[in-house]
Design a protein around this motif. Sequence first.
Motif, short mmCIF file in Angstrom:
data_model
loop_
_atom_site.label_atom_id
_atom_site.label_comp_id
_atom_site.label_asym_id
_atom_site.label_seq_id
_atom_site.Cartn_x
_atom_site.Cartn_y
_atom_site.Cartn_z
N HIS A 211 0.90 -1.22 -0.16
CA HIS A 211 -0.01 -0.06 0.14
C HIS A 211 0.73 1.25 0.06
N LYS A 212 0.88 1.79 -1.31
CA LYS A 212 1.98 3.08 -1.40
C LYS A 212 1.28 4.36 -0.80
N ARG A 213 0.17 4.53 -0.93
CA ARG A 213 -0.53 5.72 -0.59
C ARG A 213 -0.69 5.89 0.75
N THR A 223 4.15 7.23 -0.91
CA THR A 223 5.13 6.96 0.17
C THR A 223 6.19 5.87 -0.24
N GLY A 224 6.92 5.67 0.65
CA GLY A 224 7.97 4.34 0.36
C GLY A 224 7.23 2.77 0.47
N GLY A 225 6.05 3.17 1.25
CA GLY A 225 5.19 1.93 1.52
C GLY A 225 4.57 1.91 3.09
N LEU A 266 15.23 -9.54 -7.51
CA LEU A 266 14.67 -8.64 -8.42
C LEU A 266 13.13 -8.55 -8.14
N TYR A 267 12.82 -7.38 -8.13
CA TYR A 267 11.29 -6.91 -7.61
C TYR A 267 10.48 -6.37 -8.96
N THR A 268 9.57 -7.40 -9.38
CA THR A 268 8.99 -6.63 -10.69
C THR A 268 7.69 -6.32 -10.29
N GLY A 287 11.71 -5.54 -1.99
CA GLY A 287 10.63 -4.31 -1.59
C GLY A 287 10.93 -4.00 0.06
N ASP A 288 10.62 -2.72 0.30
CA ASP A 288 10.36 -2.43 1.69
C ASP A 288 8.96 -1.74 1.96
N PRO A 289 8.09 -2.15 2.26
CA PRO A 289 8.04 -3.55 3.44
C PRO A 289 7.67 -4.75 3.00
N GLU A 290 7.84 -4.85 1.76
CA GLU A 290 7.39 -6.43 1.32
C GLU A 290 8.40 -7.47 1.84
N CYS A 291 9.74 -7.10 2.05
CA CYS A 291 10.89 -7.85 2.53
C CYS A 291 10.40 -8.45 3.85
N1 GLY Z 1 7.44 -1.00 -1.33
C1 GLY Z 1 8.08 -0.32 -2.49
C2 GLY Z 1 9.55 -0.15 -2.71
O1 GLY Z 1 10.07 -0.92 -2.03
O2 GLY Z 1 9.85 0.21 -3.46
#
Ligand code: GLY
Length: 421
Positions: A211-213, A223-225, A266-268, A287-291
């Motif tokens: 969720h980036k917004r 945002t960054g996430g 690699l983040y697609t 990704g951050d916060p995906e990681c």
């Molecule tokens: N969550 C988005 C990024 O890491 O770019």
Amino acid sequence: MKVGIIGSGGREHAICENLKKSDKIDNLFCFPGNAGTSSIAENVSLDLENFEMLKNFILNNKIDLIIVGPEKPLVDGLVDYLEKYKIKVFGPNKISSQLEGSKIFTKELCKKYNIPTAKFGTFNKKADAKRFLEESNYPIVIKANNLASGKGVYISQNKIEGFLAVDEIFNGKFGIANNILIEEYLNGEEMSFFTVHDGVNFKYFGSAQDHKRVLEGDKGKNTGGMGAYSPSRLINDKLKKKIINKIIKPTLKGLNELGSKYKGFLYTGLMIVKGEPFLIEYNVRMGDPECQTILPKLKTDIVDIFLACCEEKLDEIEIKWSSKKSLCIVICSNGYPDNFKKNIEIENLDKITVQKDNYLFHAGTIKKDNKYYSIGGRVLNFVSMSDEFFTARANIFKKLKKLNWKNGFYRKDIGYKVIDK
Ligand code: GLY
Ligand code: AMP
């Protein structure tokens, strides 16, 4: 083994925690790390732009393996530099890192190898871009070419907004802009797809939705996430095959033809339109916060994965995952992504304990005299795994209530598409 991690965010704390679980680890170093990593690693404060100092520290301390978390040192060529000194490093080289460092590089690659993506044009003059916008359909997407921490993208609803975006980018809001990208707006649902690569082989490394917004309902500024969940509700074997065959394999072929190999995460970033994947962007890292969301699900020793990637032996490893669902909520300083205060105490942080399947990863924090303070926009990440996303989120809410940090905020609707259906 001694391992060093470059970066200071939630992603790097999550990588550190995961490494710590391995019985192969003797020492961890974090460059520069945060308050969370300081309790499990040695935080080392060095100028990350000064590759030589970093290299000397790594050699003097006999660090066996370096993991690069964020994009900037990758795009700047840190991997190429360290490899010249025979240092083992996990991350892509400078050529491959252009996948993130230059949106135009990626778009040209897409064109050459027929990779599905939004139609686009590049412009190096304000007047030409504006002339194009006079005759375009809206919404339309306008992007700065360079790294902009996820903020250099405008979705313009009309010509006036479009002109403003062109002016802001060319006036240097995201650094020197020699050209911009204008692309077709894709109407679908986003998904993040991760793979890990050894230069020759690659393996799936999970999917997520972030969720980036900044505001609930996915509204407000980028945002960054603000949070994420894994797996994405869109992922299935058929879609996975399409992403690999239509997007990732042709990209690797393109890099090979440029004389480069891809090693690292690699983040697609994809838009899925009626079951078909379109590439929105590549990131040459997790990704951050995906990681933070994905790593707790990993059952395989992460050291084995990193080493296999550095030795082109990823095909010898089976990557195993928990089937649980994982969700992450990011706690930010009031005011983020605009101005926010720094050095604010996070009073109740030491009262928070996390057990099995629950995690607390620090981001913009420091510890002074046994007290925790915020020093960044994104401050803490709470993660929980469960059989249901609903339970995972409810577990996090309990912790957040206990934290009760008056100077921070978070989105209460993370995962709404998979929870509040
Ligand atoms: N969550 C988005 C990024 O890491 O770019
Ligand atoms: P990027 O930095 O390229 O990932 O873009 C940031 C965000 O803008 C993406 O996560 C999407 O939500 C949105 N976006 C970017 N490109 C497009 C596009 N062509 N169509 C629709 N939305 C887009």
